[in-house]
Scaffold this motif. Structure first.
Motif, PDB file in Angstrom:
ATOM      1  N   LEU A  40      42.108   7.532 -66.086  1.00 21.90           N
ATOM      2  CA  LEU A  40      41.283   8.673 -66.463  1.00 21.90           C
ATOM      3  C   LEU A  40      42.098   9.781 -67.121  1.00 21.90           C
ATOM      4  N   PRO A  41      41.449  10.580 -67.976  1.00 28.41           N
ATOM      5  CA  PRO A  41      42.136  11.720 -68.583  1.00 28.41           C
ATOM      6  C   PRO A  41      42.564  12.750 -67.541  1.00 28.41           C
ATOM      7  N   ASP A  42      43.728  13.348 -67.803  1.00 28.54           N
ATOM      8  CA  ASP A  42      44.277  14.407 -66.959  1.00 28.54           C
ATOM      9  C   ASP A  42      44.221  15.714 -67.743  1.00 28.54           C
ATOM     10  N   PRO A  43      43.175  16.521 -67.534  1.00 25.64           N
ATOM     11  CA  PRO A  43      43.045  17.768 -68.300  1.00 25.64           C
ATOM     12  C   PRO A  43      44.133  18.791 -67.987  1.00 25.64           C
ATOM     13  N   VAL A  44      44.792  18.646 -66.856  1.00 24.58           N
ATOM     14  CA  VAL A  44      45.788  19.639 -66.444  1.00 24.58           C
ATOM     15  C   VAL A  44      47.122  19.406 -67.141  1.00 24.58           C
ATOM     16  N   ASN A  45      47.569  18.162 -67.136  1.00 24.13           N
ATOM     17  CA  ASN A  45      48.895  17.849 -67.673  1.00 24.13           C
ATOM     18  C   ASN A  45      48.865  17.026 -68.950  1.00 24.13           C
ATOM     19  N   GLY A  46      47.668  16.620 -69.371  1.00 20.23           N
ATOM     20  CA  GLY A  46      47.545  15.824 -70.579  1.00 20.23           C
ATOM     21  C   GLY A  46      47.708  14.334 -70.312  1.00 20.23           C
ATOM     22  N   GLY A  47      47.314  13.531 -71.282  1.00 19.89           N
ATOM     23  CA  GLY A  47      47.415  12.093 -71.161  1.00 19.89           C
ATOM     24  C   GLY A  47      46.396  11.535 -70.195  1.00 19.89           C
ATOM     25  N   THR A  48      46.654  10.337 -69.724  1.00 20.66           N
ATOM     26  CA  THR A  48      45.790   9.694 -68.746  1.00 20.66           C
ATOM     27  C   THR A  48      46.626   9.271 -67.543  1.00 20.66           C
ATOM     28  N   TYR A 125      44.360  15.967 -61.010  1.00 23.87           N
ATOM     29  CA  TYR A 125      42.936  16.325 -61.037  1.00 23.87           C
ATOM     30  C   TYR A 125      42.363  15.733 -62.317  1.00 23.87           C
ATOM     31  N   LEU A 126      41.647  14.627 -62.190  1.00 22.71           N
ATOM     32  CA  LEU A 126      41.246  13.806 -63.322  1.00 22.71           C
ATOM     33  C   LEU A 126      39.763  13.955 -63.643  1.00 22.71           C
ATOM     34  N   TYR A 127      39.426  13.643 -64.891  1.00 20.21           N
ATOM     35  CA  TYR A 127      38.054  13.839 -65.375  1.00 20.21           C
ATOM     36  C   TYR A 127      37.394  12.499 -65.651  1.00 20.21           C
ATOM     37  N   ASP A 128      36.317  12.219 -64.938  1.00 15.51           N
ATOM     38  CA  ASP A 128      35.546  10.982 -65.074  1.00 15.51           C
ATOM     39  C   ASP A 128      34.319  11.266 -65.939  1.00 15.51           C
ATOM     40  N   GLU A 129      34.535  11.387 -67.234  1.00 14.58           N
ATOM     41  CA  GLU A 129      33.451  11.796 -68.136  1.00 14.58           C
ATOM     42  C   GLU A 129      32.310  10.793 -68.151  1.00 14.58           C
TER      43      GLU A 129
END
Length: 205
Positions: A40-48, A125-129
């Protein structure tokens, strides 16, 4: 509902989303279930970030949370230090936000980064869009907590502790901490587990 007067309930549910006027409990999937993989994408640190990269051989906590839910906000002051404590003992913690950010902009990836930095989240803290990961875990509410052993088999799912917004019950994290202690000590995790309750995950239409 044991924990709340109606006035408190109305205020909380107004902040959670007016389409749901009742508490949503954990699904309580069978113990022994294997943790579904994710990347999943990591909006805090970038990447997945993937489960395989983040997991620990000692145990892994997967938490479905979000930014705006008052039930998540309620446990946050105890959740962050508890995570730090057990991460130092080798337990991995991963938080996932699966809420529909289009209809709930407070849960957008940008706000996720702000929240994680403001409160010093020590965990990813990952984003499950697509919400596919939340569905794979049968996540139902925020917060929804899962503890997996070193083989990624489920040993605990349920509440952080008995405390809820508007209650006089102290916030301790006792239920999750007890399960973590048992796992680290090589003891069976007690199977008398109580569901978490909170705002429903904000599913896309």
């Amino acid at each position: 509902v044991v924990y709340f007067g109606q006035v408190v309930l109305d205020e909380i549910h107004g902040r959670c989303g007016r389409e749901q006027m009742s508490l949503t409990p954990s699904t309580m999937i069978p113990l022994g279930s294997r943790a579904p993989d994710f990347n999943l994408p990591d909006p805090v640190n970038g990447g997945t970030k993937s489960l395989q990269a983040l997991k620990s051989d000692k145990g892994t906590v997967i938490m479905f949370i979000c930014n705006h839910c008052p039930y998540v906000k309620h446990i946050r002051p105890a959740l962050v230090p508890l995570a730090r404590k057990y991460m130092e003992k080798g337990i991995a913690f991963v938080a996932i936000n699966a809420n529909d950010a289009a209809n709930y902009p407070d849960d957008s990836p940008e706000r996720m980064k702000e929240t994680a930095l403001e409160y010093g989240y020590p965990f990813a803290y990952l984003y499950d869009e697509t919400q596919e990961v939340a569905r794979a875990y049968h996540a139902a509410c925020t917060p929804d907590l899962y503890l997996f052993d070193g083989e990624l088999k489920l040993v605990y799912r349920g509440q952080f502790d008995d405390s809820r917004p508007g209650s006089d019950i102290p916030l301790t994290g006792q239920d999750l901490a007890s399960a973590l202690d048992s796992l680290l000590e090589g003891k069976p995790v007690g199977q008398d587990q109580r569901p978490s309750t909170g705002c429903n995950i904000k599913w896309k239409p």
